[in-house]
Design a protein around this motif. Sequence first.
Motif, PDB file in Angstrom:
ATOM      1  N   LEU A  31       1.578  13.414  -1.964  1.00 32.36           N
ATOM      2  CA  LEU A  31       1.343  12.051  -1.978  1.00 32.36           C
ATOM      3  C   LEU A  31       1.069  11.393  -0.465  1.00 32.36           C
ATOM      4  O   LEU A  31      -0.188  10.405  -0.740  1.00 32.36           O
ATOM      5  CB  LEU A  31       2.176  11.283  -2.718  1.00 32.36           C
ATOM      6  CG  LEU A  31       2.575  11.234  -4.110  1.00 32.36           C
ATOM      7  CD1 LEU A  31       3.676  10.983  -4.861  1.00 32.36           C
ATOM      8  CD2 LEU A  31       0.977  10.585  -4.858  1.00 32.36           C
ATOM      9  N   PHE A  57       2.427   3.268  -3.954  1.00 32.33           N
ATOM     10  CA  PHE A  57       2.604   4.765  -5.066  1.00 32.33           C
ATOM     11  C   PHE A  57       3.991   5.582  -4.624  1.00 32.33           C
ATOM     12  O   PHE A  57       4.077   6.453  -5.167  1.00 32.33           O
ATOM     13  CB  PHE A  57       1.120   5.612  -4.083  1.00 32.33           C
ATOM     14  CG  PHE A  57       0.332   4.727  -4.948  1.00 32.33           C
ATOM     15  CD1 PHE A  57      -0.368   4.348  -6.053  1.00 32.33           C
ATOM     16  CD2 PHE A  57      -0.355   4.041  -3.798  1.00 32.33           C
ATOM     17  CE1 PHE A  57      -1.281   3.657  -6.508  1.00 32.33           C
ATOM     18  CE2 PHE A  57      -1.686   2.636  -4.201  1.00 32.33           C
ATOM     19  CZ  PHE A  57      -2.066   2.632  -5.286  1.00 32.33           C
ATOM     20  N   LEU A 116       4.508   4.504   5.027  1.00 38.56           N
ATOM     21  CA  LEU A 116       4.881   5.586   3.599  1.00 38.56           C
ATOM     22  C   LEU A 116       6.022   7.333   4.265  1.00 38.56           C
ATOM     23  O   LEU A 116       6.511   7.653   3.311  1.00 38.56           O
ATOM     24  CB  LEU A 116       3.525   6.702   4.185  1.00 38.56           C
ATOM     25  CG  LEU A 116       2.542   5.487   3.004  1.00 38.56           C
ATOM     26  CD1 LEU A 116       0.563   6.256   2.962  1.00 38.56           C
ATOM     27  CD2 LEU A 116       2.784   5.429   1.606  1.00 38.56           C
ATOM     28  N   ASN A 168      -6.713   8.574   1.510  1.00 37.15           N
ATOM     29  CA  ASN A 168      -8.087   7.786   0.690  1.00 37.15           C
ATOM     30  C   ASN A 168      -8.252   6.071   1.773  1.00 37.15           C
ATOM     31  O   ASN A 168      -7.835   5.852   0.644  1.00 37.15           O
ATOM     32  CB  ASN A 168      -7.572   8.530  -0.218  1.00 37.15           C
ATOM     33  CG  ASN A 168      -8.252   9.635  -1.006  1.00 37.15           C
ATOM     34  OD1 ASN A 168      -9.552   9.612  -1.117  1.00 37.15           O
ATOM     35  ND2 ASN A 168      -7.630  10.164  -1.124  1.00 37.15           N
ATOM     36  N   ILE A 169      -6.693   6.557   2.426  1.00 36.78           N
ATOM     37  CA  ILE A 169      -6.431   4.719   2.942  1.00 36.78           C
ATOM     38  C   ILE A 169      -8.076   3.294   2.827  1.00 36.78           C
ATOM     39  O   ILE A 169      -7.405   2.686   2.858  1.00 36.78           O
ATOM     40  CB  ILE A 169      -6.270   4.821   3.870  1.00 36.78           C
ATOM     41  CG1 ILE A 169      -5.207   3.366   4.545  1.00 36.78           C
ATOM     42  CG2 ILE A 169      -6.561   5.702   5.389  1.00 36.78           C
ATOM     43  CD1 ILE A 169      -3.868   3.239   3.685  1.00 36.78           C
ATOM     44  N   LEU A 196       1.106  -1.578   0.466  1.00 35.68           N
ATOM     45  CA  LEU A 196       0.105   0.000  -0.128  1.00 35.68           C
ATOM     46  C   LEU A 196       0.494   1.004  -0.027  1.00 35.68           C
ATOM     47  O   LEU A 196       0.575   2.355  -0.006  1.00 35.68           O
ATOM     48  CB  LEU A 196      -0.605  -0.263   1.273  1.00 35.68           C
ATOM     49  CG  LEU A 196      -1.870  -0.833   1.577  1.00 35.68           C
ATOM     50  CD1 LEU A 196      -2.878  -1.171   2.205  1.00 35.68           C
ATOM     51  CD2 LEU A 196      -3.343  -1.427  -0.560  1.00 35.68           C
ATOM     52  N   ALA A 197       2.264   0.523   0.300  1.00 31.92           N
ATOM     53  CA  ALA A 197       2.810   1.874  -0.380  1.00 31.92           C
ATOM     54  C   ALA A 197       3.466   1.692  -1.423  1.00 31.92           C
ATOM     55  O   ALA A 197       4.736   2.970  -1.473  1.00 31.92           O
ATOM     56  CB  ALA A 197       4.097   2.179   1.686  1.00 31.92           C
ATOM     57  N   LEU A 246      -2.724   9.795   0.117  1.00 35.21           N
ATOM     58  CA  LEU A 246      -2.497   8.312   0.464  1.00 35.21           C
ATOM     59  C   LEU A 246      -3.032   8.251   2.025  1.00 35.21           C
ATOM     60  O   LEU A 246      -4.165   7.517   2.092  1.00 35.21           O
ATOM     61  CB  LEU A 246      -1.560   7.544   0.124  1.00 35.21           C
ATOM     62  CG  LEU A 246      -0.998   7.583  -0.989  1.00 35.21           C
ATOM     63  CD1 LEU A 246      -0.117   7.336  -1.025  1.00 35.21           C
ATOM     64  CD2 LEU A 246      -1.273   6.907  -2.381  1.00 35.21           C
ATOM     65  N   ASN A 279      -9.929  14.198   3.053  1.00 36.71           N
ATOM     66  CA  ASN A 279     -10.224  15.114   1.543  1.00 36.71           C
ATOM     67  C   ASN A 279      -9.893  16.054   1.758  1.00 36.71           C
ATOM     68  O   ASN A 279     -10.028  16.957   1.108  1.00 36.71           O
ATOM     69  CB  ASN A 279     -11.244  14.059   1.096  1.00 36.71           C
ATOM     70  CG  ASN A 279     -10.201  13.138  -0.040  1.00 36.71           C
ATOM     71  OD1 ASN A 279      -8.829  13.237  -0.702  1.00 36.71           O
ATOM     72  ND2 ASN A 279     -10.672  11.734   0.750  1.00 36.71           N
ATOM     73  N   ILE A 298      -7.574   2.658  -0.163  1.00 39.97           N
ATOM     74  CA  ILE A 298      -6.842   1.901  -1.463  1.00 39.97           C
ATOM     75  C   ILE A 298      -7.008   0.753  -0.135  1.00 39.97           C
ATOM     76  O   ILE A 298      -6.410  -0.166  -0.537  1.00 39.97           O
ATOM     77  CB  ILE A 298      -5.455   2.564  -0.346  1.00 39.97           C
ATOM     78  CG1 ILE A 298      -5.979   4.745  -1.634  1.00 39.97           C
ATOM     79  CG2 ILE A 298      -4.667   2.434  -0.292  1.00 39.97           C
ATOM     80  CD1 ILE A 298      -4.947   5.538  -0.836  1.00 39.97           C
TER      81      ILE A 298
END
Length: 495
Positions: free
Chosen positions: A330, A287, A360, A337-338, A284-285, A334, A470, A341
């Motif tokens: 980022l 990105f 992250l 929106n975890i 998940l990290a 991220l 967000n 995701i």
Amino acid sequence: MSVYKKFAGQTMIYGISTIFSRLFNFILTPIYTRVYAEGVYGIFTKMFSYASIINAILAFGMETTFFRYLNKHEEKKQEVYNNSFLVIAFISVLFLITGLVFTDYFTRFTSSSDGLANYNEQRKYVQYLIWILFTDAICVIPFAKLRADGKPLKYSVVKFLNIGVFVGLNLIFIYVIPAIIKQNLVGATWLATWFKPNWIGYVFMANLIASISTFILLIPEFKQIQFKFDKELFYKMLAYSWPILVANLSFIINENLDKILLSKYLPANIADHETGIYGAVCKLAIFISIFNTAFRLGAEPFFFSHAKNENAKATYANILNYFVLALAILFVGLIANIDLIKHFIAAKYWVGLPAVPFLLFGYVCLGIYMNLAVWYRLSDQTRYGLYISLVGAIFTIVMNIVLIPKYSYMASAWVSMMAYFIIMIISYILGQKFYPIPYNLKRMIAYLSTSLVLVYLSFYVFKQNIYIGNGLLALFLVGIYFMEKDNVKRILTTK
């Protein structure tokens, strides 16, 4: 053309190829985590962690050395290409022979079980991995040549085809062949005689076929190699490359050794299970990892080619400023929106989500360090990269060994973040002493500090609420717009 536009253009091309290739690969994560049990996925995670460490050894720091000496000895470009490839080829052939001869030893070393059936399976994984590592290693310099020759599109095509073969074969092994057998279609009888449903070995098989495909596509670059060895140039390149080898190896240890240590320092009955959970949430990290990789692919040749320009240091400072800004966005985005995701991995792995913010931010620090590392590479002081990375590696090893038995994979996430933070700070301090670059430190600290506060609020205070998260991201973006709009206009109009 503005130097910033040129840099952004090259990085974007590499970035698009990297992003799409890694995202295609990422498609497999939800599939793997649903098809394979945590313990089985833990085996996969552990084996590819070993592979990452060995990859760094086989590359021997020659990729960075290749770019440095192409620009330093423009009259010897062919010799640099020859030397770089032949060094890696020699080491890779030696590894291949050693690996095949001592397969049983490596199998016992990497296995978490003493059972005969598991041992035989592990032996097959090791054999596949040896051939994968050999094939990938000898492609390193031909790939680098595409970047040095300014052929990002060809580089991207080869990368796309590689990942396309890998993903396609995985889908065939996981879905297509079982469907053929279940529906008793043409060839079902023959397939049923050898096919093993949900066998993790097919992942390794698919990877090997993809690596061989890449080798074939790079044959035009292989044909340009001349088997001539420039000894004098080699000794210079070796002096530059071996500290980079140790530095790269230390970084890989920071990123992958924790997964290996989890399997060694947790009780045998839960080791692969916990490693599997950690390996899944690490995905998940991906990105920020993708962003860092795309940046490195574009930045490495750019930094070396731009070093002789009068305003080079100012350019490097501006690039880092906006790189940090992008990382901060980022990071916040991220975590905001975890809750969405997390569905990329199966629900049984969500217990590991508390590790994600630490992972992250660790990647944020690593990305900044990669940018800061320009000082010792351009000043030919790569030994400092060795020293810095050794500090990080030693910290990673010691702290994981101490903390894993008590805190499991959460310890690995904490240690990873702290290790990257430490090497980032050390690199900045030493860089300002030996190769000072006028970074806007206050502004970068402000962005990072704000991102940490927003992540804490989003993840812990508001319990990963996607709407509030967000909303915080939107406020962050508005603030950035008012802070940076004048600077961005100035840079875009700079020639």
